[in-house]
Motif scaffolding. Sequence first.
Motif, mmCIF file in Angstrom:
data_model
loop_
_atom_site.group_PDB
_atom_site.id
_atom_site.type_symbol
_atom_site.label_atom_id
_atom_site.label_comp_id
_atom_site.label_asym_id
_atom_site.label_seq_id
_atom_site.Cartn_x
_atom_site.Cartn_y
_atom_site.Cartn_z
ATOM 1 N N VAL A 9 -20.467 -38.778 4.890
ATOM 2 C CA VAL A 9 -20.821 -37.531 4.211
ATOM 3 C C VAL A 9 -21.001 -36.452 5.265
ATOM 4 O O VAL A 9 -21.098 -36.730 6.453
ATOM 5 C CB VAL A 9 -22.089 -37.673 3.346
ATOM 6 C CG1 VAL A 9 -21.858 -38.664 2.225
ATOM 7 C CG2 VAL A 9 -23.294 -38.075 4.182
ATOM 8 N N VAL A 12 -26.423 -33.003 6.384
ATOM 9 C CA VAL A 12 -27.671 -33.379 5.722
ATOM 10 C C VAL A 12 -28.791 -32.607 6.413
ATOM 11 O O VAL A 12 -29.121 -32.871 7.568
ATOM 12 C CB VAL A 12 -27.917 -34.899 5.814
ATOM 13 C CG1 VAL A 12 -29.300 -35.241 5.277
ATOM 14 C CG2 VAL A 12 -26.841 -35.657 5.035
ATOM 15 N N CYS A 53 -23.779 -39.945 8.343
ATOM 16 C CA CYS A 53 -24.004 -38.540 7.984
ATOM 17 C C CYS A 53 -24.163 -37.712 9.251
ATOM 18 O O CYS A 53 -24.324 -38.252 10.345
ATOM 19 C CB CYS A 53 -25.248 -38.400 7.101
ATOM 20 S SG CYS A 53 -26.828 -38.544 7.997
ATOM 21 N N HIS A 219 -17.753 -31.742 10.498
ATOM 22 C CA HIS A 219 -18.816 -31.065 9.765
ATOM 23 C C HIS A 219 -19.131 -29.752 10.485
ATOM 24 O O HIS A 219 -18.693 -29.543 11.613
ATOM 25 C CB HIS A 219 -20.067 -31.936 9.665
ATOM 26 C CG HIS A 219 -20.202 -32.958 10.760
ATOM 27 N ND1 HIS A 219 -20.725 -32.674 12.009
ATOM 28 C CD2 HIS A 219 -19.830 -34.260 10.814
ATOM 29 C CE1 HIS A 219 -20.698 -33.758 12.765
ATOM 30 N NE2 HIS A 219 -20.149 -34.744 12.074
ATOM 31 N N PHE A 242 -23.630 -32.103 2.177
ATOM 32 C CA PHE A 242 -24.111 -33.158 1.281
ATOM 33 C C PHE A 242 -25.508 -32.818 0.776
ATOM 34 O O PHE A 242 -25.784 -32.867 -0.419
ATOM 35 C CB PHE A 242 -24.098 -34.508 2.002
ATOM 36 C CG PHE A 242 -24.513 -35.654 1.125
ATOM 37 C CD1 PHE A 242 -23.761 -36.000 0.013
ATOM 38 C CD2 PHE A 242 -25.658 -36.376 1.408
ATOM 39 C CE1 PHE A 242 -24.148 -37.053 -0.812
ATOM 40 C CE2 PHE A 242 -26.056 -37.437 0.591
ATOM 41 C CZ PHE A 242 -25.289 -37.770 -0.521
ATOM 42 N N SER A 254 -19.140 -31.115 -2.392
ATOM 43 C CA SER A 254 -18.775 -31.766 -1.142
ATOM 44 C C SER A 254 -18.074 -33.079 -1.468
ATOM 45 O O SER A 254 -17.556 -33.253 -2.574
ATOM 46 C CB SER A 254 -20.020 -31.990 -0.272
ATOM 47 O OG SER A 254 -20.908 -32.906 -0.895
ATOM 48 N N ILE A 256 -17.867 -37.559 -0.558
ATOM 49 C CA ILE A 256 -18.069 -38.808 0.172
ATOM 50 C C ILE A 256 -16.682 -39.332 0.520
ATOM 51 O O ILE A 256 -15.853 -39.537 -0.371
ATOM 52 C CB ILE A 256 -18.814 -39.861 -0.669
ATOM 53 C CG1 ILE A 256 -20.188 -39.361 -1.096
ATOM 54 C CG2 ILE A 256 -18.943 -41.173 0.123
ATOM 55 C CD1 ILE A 256 -20.896 -40.287 -2.072
ATOM 56 N N ILE A 274 -18.698 -34.654 -4.916
ATOM 57 C CA ILE A 274 -20.142 -34.517 -5.110
ATOM 58 C C ILE A 274 -20.429 -33.051 -5.441
ATOM 59 O O ILE A 274 -19.872 -32.150 -4.810
ATOM 60 C CB ILE A 274 -20.909 -34.918 -3.837
ATOM 61 C CG1 ILE A 274 -20.670 -36.383 -3.484
ATOM 62 C CG2 ILE A 274 -22.407 -34.642 -3.995
ATOM 63 C CD1 ILE A 274 -21.202 -37.373 -4.500
ATOM 64 N N ARG A 276 -23.540 -30.014 -6.167
ATOM 65 C CA ARG A 276 -24.938 -29.670 -5.930
ATOM 66 C C ARG A 276 -25.579 -29.265 -7.240
ATOM 67 O O ARG A 276 -25.092 -28.378 -7.948
ATOM 68 C CB ARG A 276 -25.038 -28.523 -4.924
ATOM 69 C CG ARG A 276 -26.482 -28.128 -4.583
ATOM 70 C CD ARG A 276 -26.531 -26.870 -3.714
ATOM 71 N NE ARG A 276 -25.995 -25.730 -4.423
ATOM 72 C CZ ARG A 276 -25.066 -24.904 -3.922
ATOM 73 N NH1 ARG A 276 -24.577 -25.096 -2.726
ATOM 74 N NH2 ARG A 276 -24.623 -23.879 -4.633
ATOM 75 N N PRO A 282 -27.763 -33.615 -4.723
ATOM 76 C CA PRO A 282 -26.355 -33.955 -4.938
ATOM 77 C C PRO A 282 -26.209 -34.915 -6.110
ATOM 78 O O PRO A 282 -27.103 -35.710 -6.401
ATOM 79 C CB PRO A 282 -25.953 -34.628 -3.615
ATOM 80 C CG PRO A 282 -27.225 -35.082 -2.994
ATOM 81 C CD PRO A 282 -28.332 -34.256 -3.545
#
Length: 284
Positions: A9, A12, A53, A219, A242, A254, A256, A274, A276, A282
Amino acid sequence: MDNLTIACVGDVMCGDSFSRIGMGVARSFDKYGKEFLPPGITDIFRRHNLVICNLESVLSDIGRKEKSLRSLHMRGRPKTVQYLAEWGITMANVANNHILEQGQNCAIDTVLQLNKAGIKPVGAGRRGLFEPGIEAAEMDFSGQKVAVFGLCLLEEKYAFNGGGSLNEVLETIKTKAEKGSFVIVSVHWGDEMMDRPSLWQRKTARRFVDAGAKLVVGHHPHIIQGIENIGGGLVAYSLGNFIFDSSSEATGWSMILSVAISGGEIVEWKGIPIIRCDDYRPAL
């Protein structure tokens, strides 16, 4: 041998950002506890051997000042690490542009908290001290060796690059790959809010793959960028946010990334969307 399965992911962030102090992710964690993440997502995590993550905030109370916005900004509570572990997250990259925002001692404490919870940190440099020295997180899954590198390619005030230069990382990737490890690169890079990788990102991704990386996961842009197969390697340029207290529509979903590996090669992958929801939670 059963396939090795890996889930990844994106960002975070377990605290509150400046504009949401007292009403961001940290508040939602206080409200929901481990129930912050729905069972559908934790079930997915638990079906994978490794879940990675990018941890975009410290998890430490060292130097915390309740009346200082600077002190509270993007700072998660140490107890949060237990939620991450219970959800099934097993590895966290800490090489990014916010990890030193509360100082080196807080970053080191975050690594200690991760280790105590059974989550492997990666990208923290020599001995997890945020000092020069490239150290991959290495594991063995029924004979399949895995080496994960965490690095940040952003030159910013509070960034930590992971312990070495890009060229040093490429040389170390080559060494691990030649010894039979399946190499994963978790890399903080790119331009925020851009929905596609830059030419530089694509060229750098090829350098990772040419050195021996089989999976590159990016990311920092906060939104999803493309996924590309490059010469036997899979590159996900950005998986998006995430967990983050952004309210922008563009950051509202987002992914996974689920990857299956057999014989040292990726045999299957899929992206699981995913979204929000309220309180930055999530959901599938």
